[in-house]
Design a protein around this motif. Structure first.
Motif, PDB file in Angstrom:
ATOM      1  N   ALA A 123      26.166 -41.043   4.007  1.00  0.00           N
ATOM      2  CA  ALA A 123      26.330 -40.453   2.681  1.00  0.00           C
ATOM      3  C   ALA A 123      26.275 -38.932   2.763  1.00  0.00           C
ATOM      4  CB  ALA A 123      25.245 -40.965   1.735  1.00  0.00           C
ATOM      5  N   ALA A 124      25.380 -38.406   3.598  1.00  0.00           N
ATOM      6  CA  ALA A 124      25.258 -36.957   3.743  1.00  0.00           C
ATOM      7  C   ALA A 124      26.536 -36.354   4.313  1.00  0.00           C
ATOM      8  CB  ALA A 124      24.066 -36.625   4.636  1.00  0.00           C
ATOM      9  N   ILE A 125      27.164 -37.054   5.262  1.00  0.00           N
ATOM     10  CA  ILE A 125      28.421 -36.569   5.839  1.00  0.00           C
ATOM     11  C   ILE A 125      29.519 -36.566   4.788  1.00  0.00           C
ATOM     12  CG2 ILE A 125      30.256 -37.080   7.510  1.00  0.00           C
ATOM     13  CD1 ILE A 125      28.031 -38.194   9.331  1.00  0.00           C
ATOM     14  N   ARG A 126      29.610 -37.647   4.025  1.00  0.00           N
ATOM     15  CA  ARG A 126      30.612 -37.731   2.958  1.00  0.00           C
ATOM     16  C   ARG A 126      30.405 -36.619   1.938  1.00  0.00           C
ATOM     17  NH1 ARG A 126      35.160 -40.437   2.934  1.00  0.00           N
ATOM     18  NH2 ARG A 126      34.971 -40.266   0.699  1.00  0.00           N
ATOM     19  N   GLN A 127      29.159 -36.390   1.561  1.00  0.00           N
ATOM     20  CA  GLN A 127      28.860 -35.357   0.576  1.00  0.00           C
ATOM     21  C   GLN A 127      29.224 -33.971   1.100  1.00  0.00           C
ATOM     22  OE1 GLN A 127      24.716 -36.081  -0.175  1.00  0.00           O
ATOM     23  NE2 GLN A 127      25.104 -38.057  -1.148  1.00  0.00           N
ATOM     24  N   GLN A 128      28.990 -33.738   2.387  1.00  0.00           N
ATOM     25  CA  GLN A 128      29.319 -32.443   2.967  1.00  0.00           C
ATOM     26  C   GLN A 128      30.830 -32.223   3.003  1.00  0.00           C
ATOM     27  OE1 GLN A 128      27.012 -29.972   3.951  1.00  0.00           O
ATOM     28  NE2 GLN A 128      28.940 -28.824   3.825  1.00  0.00           N
ATOM     29  N   VAL A 129      31.583 -33.275   3.365  1.00  0.00           N
ATOM     30  CA  VAL A 129      33.047 -33.162   3.363  1.00  0.00           C
ATOM     31  C   VAL A 129      33.544 -32.854   1.956  1.00  0.00           C
ATOM     32  CG1 VAL A 129      35.206 -34.434   3.655  1.00  0.00           C
ATOM     33  CG2 VAL A 129      33.412 -34.624   5.383  1.00  0.00           C
ATOM     34  N   ASP A 130      33.027 -33.588   0.956  1.00  0.00           N
ATOM     35  CA  ASP A 130      33.421 -33.341  -0.430  1.00  0.00           C
ATOM     36  C   ASP A 130      33.086 -31.908  -0.845  1.00  0.00           C
ATOM     37  OD1 ASP A 130      34.335 -35.913  -0.679  1.00  0.00           O
ATOM     38  OD2 ASP A 130      32.600 -36.646  -1.801  1.00  0.00           O
ATOM     39  N   GLN A 131      31.907 -31.455  -0.466  1.00  0.00           N
ATOM     40  CA  GLN A 131      31.483 -30.102  -0.824  1.00  0.00           C
ATOM     41  C   GLN A 131      32.368 -29.047  -0.176  1.00  0.00           C
ATOM     42  OE1 GLN A 131      27.251 -29.334  -0.370  1.00  0.00           O
ATOM     43  NE2 GLN A 131      27.614 -27.159  -0.043  1.00  0.00           N
TER      44      GLN A 131
END
Length: 199
Positions: A123-131
């Protein structure tokens, strides 16, 4: 004289394994991914794969990062000097499953997103990509003179991209219709946010 030992490019080996995992996820879903299945797909033994990734979760984390890199790289290739609407359309098209490679990638991204709901690291990786994507979009929109609404437009573009990609995955026969939907959405978005000031 003994032959020199072969030099192994560890980073390249990890990328090959990560790419094989992405393809497996796209074709069969995350449930079918294991050290054994990834090893088979790359022509390696499970032990050879574990020299680079000790667990399935380590492989998944790396593959999620790899998928994010691919998306960001394609988005960076879009000509942002184009008129705003055309540039936004081209940007969204880079994320849609309109060919075999992007379809595999979109399927993998969807599988990762579902898996991330229960795995904080993914989830943290996905959130970072989105950010990262949101920030890059916002900066670009601001540089084009769209500063007032840049964050809102960036969020809308990401949501539009995600929604269309999902629908194209399970209804590929509606691709032309969905591209028409994209055009209507962009017409509304540009009009509603006063894009005449930046074209």
């Amino acid at each position: 004289m003994r032959p020199l030992p072969k030099t192994v490019d560890r980073h390249q080996q990890r990328r090959q394994i990560g790419e094989a995992l992405l393809q497996l996820v796209a074709e069969h879903g995350l449930d079918e991914v294991s050290v054994r299945t990834v090893a088979a797909a790359t022509g390696r033994s499970p032990g050879a794969v574990q020299k680079y990734f000790r667990t399935k979760d380590e492989m998944l984390t790396f593959a999620a990062e790899l998928a994010g890199e691919r998306i960001e790289r394609r988005m960076a290739e879009v000509d942002t000097a184009l008129p705003l609407r055309q540039a936004l359309r081209d940007l969204i098209l880079t994320t849609l499953p309109m060919d075999a490679e992007r379809r595999a990638e979109a399927a993998a991204q969807l599988a990762f997103a579902v898996h991330a709901a229960h795995h904080p690291r993914l989830a943290a990786i996905r959130q970072q990509v989105d950010q990262d994507i949101r920030q890059a979009l916002t900066i670009w929109l601001e540089s084009a003179g769209h500063a007032t609404h840049a964050p809102a437009v960036a969020d809308t573009v990401i949501a539009l991209s995600d929604g269309l990609a999902l629908r194209m995955l399970y209804t590929p026969q509606q691709q032309e219709h969905l591209l028409t939907v994209l055009d209507h959405a962009l017409d509304t978005l540009i009009r509603d946010h006063g894009a005449h000031t930046v074209l």
